[in-house]
Design an enzyme around this catalytic site. Structure first.
Site, PDB file in Angstrom:
ATOM      1  N   ASN A  10       0.883  -1.168   0.000  1.00 58.22           N
ATOM      2  CA  ASN A  10       0.000   0.000   0.000  1.00 58.22           C
ATOM      3  C   ASN A  10       0.920   1.217   0.000  1.00 58.22           C
ATOM      4  O   ASN A  10       1.477   1.588   1.035  1.00 58.22           O
ATOM      5  CB  ASN A  10      -0.881  -0.038   1.253  1.00 58.22           C
ATOM      6  CG  ASN A  10      -1.803   1.152   1.335  1.00 58.22           C
ATOM      7  OD1 ASN A  10      -1.771   2.055   0.500  1.00 58.22           O
ATOM      8  ND2 ASN A  10      -2.640   1.163   2.365  1.00 58.22           N
ATOM      9  N   ARG A  89      -2.659  -2.070  -3.336  1.00 56.02           N
ATOM     10  CA  ARG A  89      -3.836  -1.240  -3.139  1.00 56.02           C
ATOM     11  C   ARG A  89      -3.729  -0.066  -4.108  1.00 56.02           C
ATOM     12  O   ARG A  89      -2.716   0.646  -4.113  1.00 56.02           O
ATOM     13  CB  ARG A  89      -3.866  -0.717  -1.712  1.00 56.02           C
ATOM     14  CG  ARG A  89      -5.009   0.238  -1.509  1.00 56.02           C
ATOM     15  CD  ARG A  89      -4.962   0.858  -0.150  1.00 56.02           C
ATOM     16  NE  ARG A  89      -6.110   1.722   0.035  1.00 56.02           N
ATOM     17  CZ  ARG A  89      -6.078   2.894   0.667  1.00 56.02           C
ATOM     18  NH1 ARG A  89      -4.951   3.320   1.180  1.00 56.02           N
ATOM     19  NH2 ARG A  89      -7.149   3.609   0.791  1.00 56.02           N
ATOM     20  N   HIS A 178     -12.646   3.456   0.099  1.00 54.48           N
ATOM     21  CA  HIS A 178     -12.690   2.466   1.199  1.00 54.48           C
ATOM     22  C   HIS A 178     -13.482   1.224   0.799  1.00 54.48           C
ATOM     23  O   HIS A 178     -13.986   0.496   1.663  1.00 54.48           O
ATOM     24  CB  HIS A 178     -13.355   3.042   2.472  1.00 54.48           C
ATOM     25  CG  HIS A 178     -12.600   4.136   3.145  1.00 54.48           C
ATOM     26  ND1 HIS A 178     -13.235   5.201   3.746  1.00 54.48           N
ATOM     27  CD2 HIS A 178     -11.277   4.334   3.335  1.00 54.48           C
ATOM     28  CE1 HIS A 178     -12.341   6.007   4.275  1.00 54.48           C
ATOM     29  NE2 HIS A 178     -11.140   5.504   4.032  1.00 54.48           N
ATOM     30  N   ARG A 239     -10.143  16.556   7.109  1.00 49.96           N
ATOM     31  CA  ARG A 239     -10.971  16.937   5.953  1.00 49.96           C
ATOM     32  C   ARG A 239     -12.335  17.422   6.426  1.00 49.96           C
ATOM     33  O   ARG A 239     -12.914  16.870   7.356  1.00 49.96           O
ATOM     34  CB  ARG A 239     -11.178  15.737   5.022  1.00 49.96           C
ATOM     35  CG  ARG A 239      -9.909  15.269   4.356  1.00 49.96           C
ATOM     36  CD  ARG A 239     -10.193  14.142   3.362  1.00 49.96           C
ATOM     37  NE  ARG A 239      -8.997  13.337   3.192  1.00 49.96           N
ATOM     38  CZ  ARG A 239      -8.995  12.010   3.103  1.00 49.96           C
ATOM     39  NH1 ARG A 239     -10.127  11.340   3.138  1.00 49.96           N
ATOM     40  NH2 ARG A 239      -7.861  11.351   2.959  1.00 49.96           N
ATOM     41  N   GLU A 384      -8.360  -5.009   5.161  1.00 56.72           N
ATOM     42  CA  GLU A 384      -8.205  -4.737   3.723  1.00 56.72           C
ATOM     43  C   GLU A 384      -7.056  -5.558   3.138  1.00 56.72           C
ATOM     44  O   GLU A 384      -7.113  -6.004   2.008  1.00 56.72           O
ATOM     45  CB  GLU A 384      -7.949  -3.241   3.505  1.00 56.72           C
ATOM     46  CG  GLU A 384      -9.167  -2.391   3.820  1.00 56.72           C
ATOM     47  CD  GLU A 384      -8.828  -0.950   4.131  1.00 56.72           C
ATOM     48  OE1 GLU A 384      -8.349  -0.681   5.252  1.00 56.72           O
ATOM     49  OE2 GLU A 384      -9.040  -0.093   3.261  1.00 56.72           O
TER      50      GLU A 384
END
Ligand code: AMP
Length: 399
Positions: A10, A89, A178, A239, A384
């Site tokens: 990743n 990923r 996601h 964010r 994940e």
């Protein structure tokens, strides 16, 4: 050891998370993080057989060197012989990718092209793909996309009410992210509750540094809170999530912001950090709120309110809710946030079981609503990396 292990990568702009996983058992044989790549003091931290190690890199050394060192490490530990694939990923797959794929020249080109939509993420993912292809040229390389699970959304859910031409010519639409996590935890929830996938209505809340909610009907994503970019939707660590887009011209025309400054404001200086003026880290916010810090309390309240509102709105595409799943660093660990959110959703037929909520922490799965509730809430740790390992091993076997 069976020869089915997958190296999962990743790759971020200055970091590289890696793991060697057996997808059959979900066992991690190696895991680690190369961080501060390209900066003055990069390093690789890794865990093998329960022992933690750190390797310093030279100033300025970046992804290729980190992967070369990783190759040396994997070989010195004798793990290279067990590898069947490398799984990557990839954040944005645009409309090209509805599932994981073996990376060939055409796929590589498509990921390069999609980088327009994810300029912060896809170029970093490509660095990892290129470095790993060079280092493990004999192994199949597989891309697993954060957006792929959401490609089942209908145009009603994924289009913005903008001139249609912007979608047709430039692919401007909602994609969602996601996806690997939403897919994994919803599948686990269906199993845990003994539901029939083809008639299930699940809402998953992935709450980490980035946060998103997904509505999953009959096992398929029908709506999600993130959009063209991971900025849309919920309040996150730094964010803003949803804002009035009119704010943009106000900041530019009235306050003299540049486009880059607006971008930085919304992505890096807002959210929990912006409201609390204290931290983007949920643990710090919770501790400060418990000590009576007014802006930390406000940040926490806003985070939970917006999250509960978003979850409730997803009862519309689902036509009701069987289960709400919390995951991600916050979702898996913050009993405080889960209790606040479930309380605001009591009209859906859910009540928190205080003890079960406290018990579901640090990687423990559990149902946190009272028995007999019509809508259940669960905590399910995401994985994940396992999904990436699973898809990569399967595609490697099929080729
Ligand atoms: P992730 O991006 O999934 O690693 O999640 C990171 C977020 O999880 C950060 O905001 C952390 O503060 C939060 N987190 C981790 N542990 C806890 C905890 N025990 N209580 C509250 N938040 C936590």
């Amino acid at each position: 050891m069976s020869s089915t292990h997958v190296l999962v990568l990743n790759c971020g702009s200055s970091s590289l998370k890696f793991a060697i996983i057996d997808p059959n058992t979900a066992q991690e044989h190696l895991s680690g993080l190369a961080e501060r790549l390209g900066e003055s003091n990069p390093q690789i931290k890794y865990k093998h057989q329960g022992q933690k190690h750190t390797v310093a890199l030279n100033a300025g050394e970046a992804h290729q060197i980190a992967i070369d060192k990783l190759v040396e490490l994997v070989k010195s530990l004798g793990l290279d012989k067990e590898l069947v694939a490398v799984g990557h990923r990839v954040v944005h797959g645009g409309e090209h990718f509805t599932q994981s794929v073996l990376i060939d020249d055409t796929v590589h080109q498509a990921i390069v092209k999609t980088a327009d939509l994810a300029p912060l993420h896809n170029p970093a993912n490509l660095l990892g793909i290129d470095a790993a292809t060079k280092a493990f040229s004999h192994l199949p390389q597989v891309a697993v996309f954060d957006t792929a699970f959401h490609q089942s959304m209908s145009p009603t859910a994924y289009l913005y009410a903008l001139p249609y031409e912007l979608y047709k010519s430039h692919g401007i639409r909602r994609y969602g992210f996601h996806g690997t996590s939403h897919y994994f935890v919803s599948t686990q929830a269906i199993k845990a509750l003994g539901l029939e996938q083809k008639s299930s209505r699940i809402i998953t809340a992935h709450l980490g540094n980035g946060c998103s909610v997904c509505a999953i009907k009959d096992g398929k994503s029908v709506d999600t809170s993130m959009g063209l970019t991971p900025l849309e939707g919920l309040i996150m660590g730094t964010r803003s999530g949803d804002i009035d887009p009119g704010l943009f011209s106000y900041l530019v025309n009235q306050l003299g912001y540049s486009v880059e400054q607006v971008d930085t404001l919304l992505n890096k200086q807002s959210g929990l950090q912006g409201i609390s003026e204290l931290s983007n880290d949920c643990r710090t916010i919770e501790e400060a709120a418990a000590d009576g810090h007014p802006q930390a309390t406000l940040a926490l309240d806003m985070f939970c309110y917006r999250l509960a509102k978003q979850i409730a709105s997803f009862a519309v595409p689902l036509g009701g809710v069987d289960a709400l799943v919390f995951t991600g660093g916050i979702g898996e660990n913050s009993d405080v946030i889960r209790a606040k959110v479930v309380e605001q959703l009591s009209f859906l037929g859910m009540e928190i079981d205080a003890q079960a909520n406290l018990d579901a922490r640090f990687g423990k799965e559990g149902e946190i609503t009272r028995s007999g509730n019509t809508t259940k809430a669960l905590v399910i740790p995401t994985n994940e990396e396992w999904v990436i390992a699973h898809d990569a091993a399967q595609l490697a076997q099929e080729q």
